[in-house]
Design a protein around this motif. Structure first.
Motif: not given
Length: 329
Positions: A3-4, A6, A71, A74, A305
């Motif tokens: 989800d996040r 890097h 994404h 993001d 993001s």
């Protein structure tokens, strides 16, 4: 997928070229005899089937195109579309031979071979052999008519703005500007897209350029422009970390040179990703959940993001370039 996002490090895409200069391997810290035929080292590319692929982490094996689709905001920022390719590409060019005199048209144009897109390029010189040169633009004392008259003559290069190649110098090359990398250079190139320019003539002036391509190059030439597009390296002997803006007025991307003696704290705000490429030394990129080490020739993409992160030296001073997209309210 995770989800996040890097900071992302990609596997390079290597292309062999007959004009490869043999400097790339040593710059990358490899045996100097390695990669003698590699002329292009793509650090970042999203161009059809030619794709950067994430090299490590939970997204390992995912292509840049897949990341853009899944994404979009993001990764790229608020001004983005999942249907468009990643807005920039980057590569190393290692030249043992002069490259053709070329020019990008201003505005996309359709030809029998397809659509020729406009493009803005940025060159940063990493290494240069003695006597190496770079050509960008028309010399200040030359008229446009002189250039057109000499297009097929051996003396054409003397009418252009040819400068000695010095490591650390940079060039911003908008559409309409004639340009060529000379033999003996190792160059980092940033561009809006992976679309070759139209050739005005071959490097030696003797090879044939298709008439349609040549005509498009002639029509695209900005014959009235005499703006100096060379960005000379600042030579002050600073011993503290500093950031130098190289392209303050470019509407397509912003490039900063960071001379690192300890660390620098940076931050993405959701408006744009950051691209970081190391041109000397080794650095560590650290964020809340992890860290990534980069050496000369490496590039990573910091997602829009991510927020706060830090870049620190590892074994001594280092230099890197940071790329962002300009904020548009």
């Amino acid at each position: 997928m995770a989800d996040r996002l890097h900071p992302l490090f990609f596997q390079p895409v290597c292309r062999q070229q007959p004009w490869a200069g043999g400097r790339l391997a040593a710059f990358l810290g490899e045996d100097s005899s390695a990669r003698p035929d590699t002329g292009e080292w793509w650090q970042l590319i999203d161009d059809g089937e030619t794709q950067s692929v994430v090299a490590a982490g939970p997204l390992r094996g995912v292509t840049l195109r897949e990341l853009v689709r899944s994404h979009t905001t993001d990764l790229i920022g608020r001004r983005s579309s999942p249907s468009a390719p990643f807005p920039l590409c980057a590569r190393l060019l290692d030249t043992a031979a002069d490259q053709p005199l070329s020019v990008h048209p201003a505005g996309d144009r359709r030809t029998d071979a397809g659509v020729v897109r406009t493009n803005t390029r940025f060159w940063y010189l990493l290494q240069a052999a003695p006597g190496a040169t770079v050509t960008v633009g028309i010399a200040s004392s030359v008229t446009g008519q002189q250039v057109l008259t000499m297009l097929d003559e051996p003396g054409l290069p003397r009418l252009l703005h040819q400068t000695p190649a010095r490591p650390g110098d940079a060039y911003l090359i908008p559409a309409g500007i004639v340009h060529s990398i000379g033999a003996g250079n190792l160059v980092w190139e940033l561009a809006e897209c992976n679309v070759p320019p139209c050739r005005l003539r071959t490097a030696d002036g003797r090879g044939a350029v298709p008439p349609e391509e040549r005509d498009m190059a002639v029509r695209a030439l900005l014959l009235e422009s005499r703006q100096s597009l060379r960005i000379q390296r600042e030579t002050s002997a600073a011993t503290h970390t500093r950031r130098i803006v190289l392209t303050p007025n470019c509407p397509h991307f912003m490039v900063d040179e960071i001379r690192l003696f300890d660390y620098i704290s940076l931050r993405t705000t959701g408006e744009s990703f950051h691209l970081l490429t190391v041109v000397a030394g080794t650095v560590a990129i650290k964020w809340r959940e992890g860290a990534l080490e980069l050496a000369a020739g490496d590039l990573c993409c910091v997602p829009a993001s991510l927020g706060e992160y830090r870049v620190a030296i590892v074994n001594g001073p280092a230099e890197l370039l940071r790329v962002t997209r300009p904020f548009v309210p």
